[in-house]
Design an enzyme around this catalytic site. Structure first.
Site, PDB file in Angstrom:
ATOM      1  N   ARG A   1       0.801  -1.225   0.000  1.00 19.13           N
ATOM      2  CA  ARG A   1       0.000   0.000   0.000  1.00 19.13           C
ATOM      3  C   ARG A   1       0.835   1.276   0.000  1.00 19.13           C
ATOM      4  NH1 ARG A   1      -2.735  -4.020   1.707  1.00 19.13           N
ATOM      5  NH2 ARG A   1      -0.718  -4.534   2.574  1.00 19.13           N
ATOM      6  N   THR A   2       1.792   1.351   0.897  1.00 15.71           N
ATOM      7  CA  THR A   2       2.488   2.630   1.080  1.00 15.71           C
ATOM      8  C   THR A   2       3.282   2.982  -0.175  1.00 15.71           C
ATOM      9  OG1 THR A   2       2.654   2.030   3.398  1.00 15.71           O
ATOM     10  CG2 THR A   2       3.952   3.917   2.676  1.00 15.71           C
TER      11      THR A   2
ATOM     12  N   LYS B   1      26.547  -3.773  -1.622  1.00 16.58           N
ATOM     13  CA  LYS B   1      28.014  -3.630  -1.709  1.00 16.58           C
ATOM     14  C   LYS B   1      28.594  -2.975  -0.459  1.00 16.58           C
ATOM     15  CE  LYS B   1      27.160  -2.566  -6.518  1.00 16.58           C
ATOM     16  NZ  LYS B   1      27.074  -1.408  -7.405  1.00 16.58           N
TER      17      LYS B   1
ATOM     18  N   ARG C   1      11.225   3.704   3.439  1.00 16.15           N
ATOM     19  CA  ARG C   1      10.820   2.726   4.462  1.00 16.15           C
ATOM     20  C   ARG C   1      12.062   1.927   4.814  1.00 16.15           C
ATOM     21  NH1 ARG C   1       5.727  -1.218   4.561  1.00 16.15           N
ATOM     22  NH2 ARG C   1       4.825   0.803   5.113  1.00 16.15           N
TER      23      ARG C   1
ATOM     24  N   HIS D   1       5.037   5.545  11.589  1.00 15.35           N
ATOM     25  CA  HIS D   1       4.534   5.455  10.213  1.00 15.35           C
ATOM     26  C   HIS D   1       3.554   6.635  10.063  1.00 15.35           C
ATOM     27  CE1 HIS D   1       3.317   3.961   6.429  1.00 15.35           C
ATOM     28  NE2 HIS D   1       3.000   2.717   6.722  1.00 15.35           N
TER      29      HIS D   1
HETATM   30  N1   CP Z   1      -0.202  -0.187   5.948  1.00  8.95           N
HETATM   31  C1   CP Z   1       0.975  -0.388   5.347  1.00  8.95           C
HETATM   32  O1   CP Z   1       2.001   0.222   5.689  1.00  8.95           O
HETATM   33  O2   CP Z   1       0.938  -1.322   4.355  1.00  8.95           O
HETATM   34  P1   CP Z   1       2.164  -1.761   3.452  1.00  8.95           P
HETATM   35  O3   CP Z   1       3.151  -2.471   4.382  1.00  8.95           O
HETATM   36  O4   CP Z   1       1.589  -2.673   2.410  1.00  8.95           O
HETATM   37  O5   CP Z   1       2.800  -0.529   2.892  1.00  8.95           O
END
Ligand code: CP
Length: 305
Positions: free
Chosen positions: A48-49, A78, A99, A127
């Site tokens: 999603r993100t 590396k 991320r 998040h």
């Molecule tokens: N909710 C969320 O962060 O989903 P993803 O891990 O799929 O990005």
């Protein structure tokens, strides 16, 4: 706001402006990010993100570069440090969405980046854009955030989404939170301390069925197998589940949210997930696209509307 690292950075005023801008962008197209490039740098899996950020950028006329698996497909293999990677990538783009598996990694990236860094999840840390889409979803479902009672259920010790959400809920009035988790996965003290400072009422429960009728929002979360020992996981999985039998205890006005992906903690037939208004988590995921469009416009153009 230059970098977005933690959800405390949002003011209540900015949140409402972003909600308004997201609603506007939902209804009409825009090419307000034409000529801008977003780098998406994902060291941990995401559906999603990453895809909603990339889609948001493309739908606003911008471009995307990046890697969906930076731990395998970038020069980290590396031995390159995160800081060196960011020092190079910031010359190729106008913002970096990152991320990372390590808490604090987004901040570390922001400290060397010439372009805005957006935290798309850092280990067990935060998040913030998930929390942003969560409060946007609650706002759209209820027309308000003040005065709501919200249950957060599942892996609260390792959940960066619930941590970021608590920080945002602290911006609203009359919020009550009920934490429902296994004993070994309780919400951490730093968040409880923050809620006390913000006069947010909260309590802890360990029977999900007891609270299903008393809250407005049930925010379910997955037990994060990847962040605990196998013994802890086996002890916690399947303890708190929404299924067909306890779904009956949830009245029509209550909404079930989940940052997704969900596994065994939601055990409802697909027909219920698709048709029942109480199930809000797919609308929540869709809202992620529009609020991230609004956020990118805000960060890259300084605009909320
Ligand atoms: N909710 C969320 O962060 O989903 P993803 O891990 O799929 O990005």
């Amino acid at each position: 706001m230059f970098h977005l690292i933690e959800s405390q950075q949002f003011s209540r005023e900015i949140l409402f402006k972003l909600f308004e801008r997201a609603d506007e962008l939902r209804g009409s197209g825009s090419d307000c990010l034409r000529g801008k490039v977003m780098a998406s740098l994902f060291y941990e899996p995401s559906t999603r993100t990453r895809l909603s950020f990339e889609s948001a950028m493309l739908r606003l006329g911008g471009d995307v570069i990046g890697t969906e698996n930076a731990r395998e497909f970038s020069s980290v293999v590396k031995g390159e440090s995160l800081e060196d990677s960011v020092r190079v990538i910031d010359d190729y783009c106008d913002c970096i969405v990152i991320r990372h598996n390590e808490e604090g990694a987004a901040r570390k990236a922001s400290e060397v980046s010439k372009v805005p860094v957006i935290n798309a999840g850092d280990g067990k840390g935060q998040h913030p854009t998930q929390a942003l889409l969560d409060v946007y979803t609650i706002y759209r479902e209820f027309g308000n955030l003040d005065g709501l009672k919200i249950a957060m259920v599942g892996d609260l010790a390792n959940g960066r989404t619930v941590r970021s959400l608590c920080y945002l809920l602290g911006k609203f009035e009359g919020i009550e939170i009920v934490f429902v988790s296994p004993l070994n996965l309780k919400m951490k003290d730093d968040i409880k301390k923050y809620l006390i400072e913000k006069n947010v009422k909260f309590r802890e429960e360990n029977d999900l069925n007891n609270i299903l009728g008393e809250v407005n929002v049930i925010y379910m979360t997955r037990i994060q197998k990847e962040r605990m020992s196998i013994e802890d996981y086996e002890g916690a999985k399947g303890r708190f589940v929404i299924n067909q039998s306890n779904f009956e205890l949830i009245n029509e006005r209550i909404r079930i949210l989940h940052p997704l992906p969900h596994v065994e903690e939601i055990d409802l037939p697909m027909s219920v997930e698709e048709d029942d208004k109480r199930v809000a988590y797919f609308r929540q995921a869709e809202n992620g696209l529009f609020i991230r469009m609004a956020l990118l416009d805000f960060i890259l153009n300084g605009k909320t509307g």
